[in-house]
Enzyme design. Sequence first.
Site, PDB file in Angstrom:
ATOM      1  CB  ALA A 197      -2.038   9.335  26.632  1.00  0.00           C
TER       2      ALA A 197
ATOM      3  CE  LYS B 256     -13.764   5.916  26.460  1.00  0.00           C
ATOM      4  NZ  LYS B 256     -13.273   5.994  27.691  1.00  0.00           N
TER       5      LYS B 256
HETATM    6  C1  LIG Z   1      -9.729   7.314  28.291  1.00  0.00           C
HETATM    7  S1  LIG Z   1      -8.201   8.021  27.662  1.00  0.00           S
HETATM    8  C2  LIG Z   1      -7.226   6.540  27.679  1.00  0.00           C
HETATM    9  C3  LIG Z   1      -6.548   6.285  28.914  1.00  0.00           C
HETATM   10  C4  LIG Z   1      -5.689   5.298  29.092  1.00  0.00           C
HETATM   11  N1  LIG Z   1      -6.274   4.039  28.278  1.00  0.00           N
HETATM   12  C5  LIG Z   1      -5.045   5.092  30.319  1.00  0.00           C
HETATM   13  O1  LIG Z   1      -4.711   3.695  30.676  1.00  0.00           O
HETATM   14  O2  LIG Z   1      -4.495   5.928  31.019  1.00  0.00           O
HETATM   15  C6  LIG Z   1      -8.531   8.169  26.024  1.00  0.00           C
HETATM   16  C7  LIG Z   1      -7.595   8.197  24.861  1.00  0.00           C
HETATM   17  O3  LIG Z   1      -8.053   8.062  23.847  1.00  0.00           O
HETATM   18  C8  LIG Z   1      -7.062   8.784  23.011  1.00  0.00           C
HETATM   19  N2  LIG Z   1      -7.505   8.938  21.704  1.00  0.00           N
HETATM   20  C9  LIG Z   1      -8.480   9.777  21.072  1.00  0.00           C
HETATM   21  N3  LIG Z   1      -8.726   9.591  19.645  1.00  0.00           N
HETATM   22  C10 LIG Z   1      -7.653   8.481  19.453  1.00  0.00           C
HETATM   23  C11 LIG Z   1      -7.348   7.885  18.083  1.00  0.00           C
HETATM   24  N4  LIG Z   1      -7.820   8.306  17.077  1.00  0.00           N
HETATM   25  N5  LIG Z   1      -6.044   6.978  18.276  1.00  0.00           N
HETATM   26  C12 LIG Z   1      -5.721   6.709  19.359  1.00  0.00           C
HETATM   27  N6  LIG Z   1      -5.925   7.474  20.669  1.00  0.00           N
HETATM   28  C13 LIG Z   1      -6.981   8.331  20.588  1.00  0.00           C
HETATM   29  C14 LIG Z   1      -7.150  10.099  23.598  1.00  0.00           C
HETATM   30  O4  LIG Z   1      -5.851  11.045  23.335  1.00  0.00           O
HETATM   31  C15 LIG Z   1      -6.900   9.779  25.176  1.00  0.00           C
HETATM   32  O5  LIG Z   1      -5.841   9.595  25.495  1.00  0.00           O
END
Ligand SMILES: C[S@@+](CC[C@H](N)C(=O)[O-])C[C@H]1O[C@@H](n2cnc3c(N)ncnc32)[C@H](O)[C@@H]1O
Length: 329
Positions: free
Chosen positions: A193, A287
């Site tokens: 997201a 990260k």
């Molecule tokens: C940098 S953003 C991703 C951007 C995305 N790849 C895009 O193309 O727009 C990081 C994402 O990791 C998600 N996230 C954090 N912990 C997570 C988990 N345990 N499982 C899945 N997603 C997770 C967050 O909700 C956030 O949307």
Amino acid sequence: MGARFAHAVCNAGSEALLVREVAAASPGVVPAYRKRGLLTFRVDEGALGRLVFARVHGESLGLVKSAAEAVERAEGLGAARLHVYARDDGPDGPSESGAARARAIEAELADLRIPTGAAAPGERIFEVIVADDSALLCGTRVQGEGWRVPGGRPAFVLPAEAPSRAYLKLEEALAWSGLAVAEGERAVELGSAPGGAAAALLQRGVSVLGVDPADMDAALLARRGRGGATVTHLKLEMGALKRPHVPRGTSLLLCDVNLAPQVALRAVTSVASWMGKELRAAILTLKLNDQRVIDRVPELVGRVEALGLRARATQLPSNRREICVVATR
Ligand SMILES: C[S@@+](CC[C@H](N)C(=O)[O-])C[C@H]1O[C@@H](n2cnc3c(N)ncnc32)[C@H](O)[C@@H]1O
């Protein structure tokens, strides 16, 4: 014989990481010249090896003040390609003044009659890097794996409909690695997201299963890509993902969660084991939340290779406190 120097170009803000990486990989090599986004190292023997934090690096031919002096440094090199560019002096790359100076210097070097643009593998490149208003760093490298464009900074533009800047990260990862994705392929993305990376895949005809507890872009979910490709959202934490969620025939695995790399790789390892031999390639964003992670990059890349893939890591131009690992079978 005089001292020999290597030059390396990195993202603004990653200079200390690059120095640390070089020190760990080549203990005898010492930093020399250092500006934001541009460094040289005294190497004496050999060259800098493969580096995560250098977008491009090569043999330094020293600082000059003018295009005319740069012409002299090109003599006898037999360069097949000319790359003139400005160092990254800010987080978004070169300043407008640096980029304008690079264009002016490139025009002055037209008499060299060396083609500009992306280099082909094996070509010798003559690099002229705008360091500041009065200094140009000359260098040379031979095109191998990795960035073929000047300074490892491609000119991708974020489309208005892209839900996030992760679109650029995906475009850059494909360009840097040379990984080609095909219409009709399927991908699963952990941390999807709002959907920038999924948008870049969809436009290539790749269907994406996005796994993320946060909302994905509604317009993206409604869109159809080439060949009828779709983006589907599983509003779950990746820890809740089960084997039956991942459709048969899924060949690409992406991960871009904002969690510690060790946590991300644990989930990646599970999903990869479900995909088995169908897994063709992985694109992972790791990260660097914690400075100590930097020393563990080789180990983290090793964990990706343990999946039976060949992995390479880099800091892409659009990466901030993170790196990208591209792994292929
Ligand atoms: C940098 S953003 C991703 C951007 C995305 N790849 C895009 O193309 O727009 C990081 C994402 O990791 C998600 N996230 C954090 N912990 C997570 C988990 N345990 N499982 C899945 N997603 C997770 C967050 O909700 C956030 O949307």
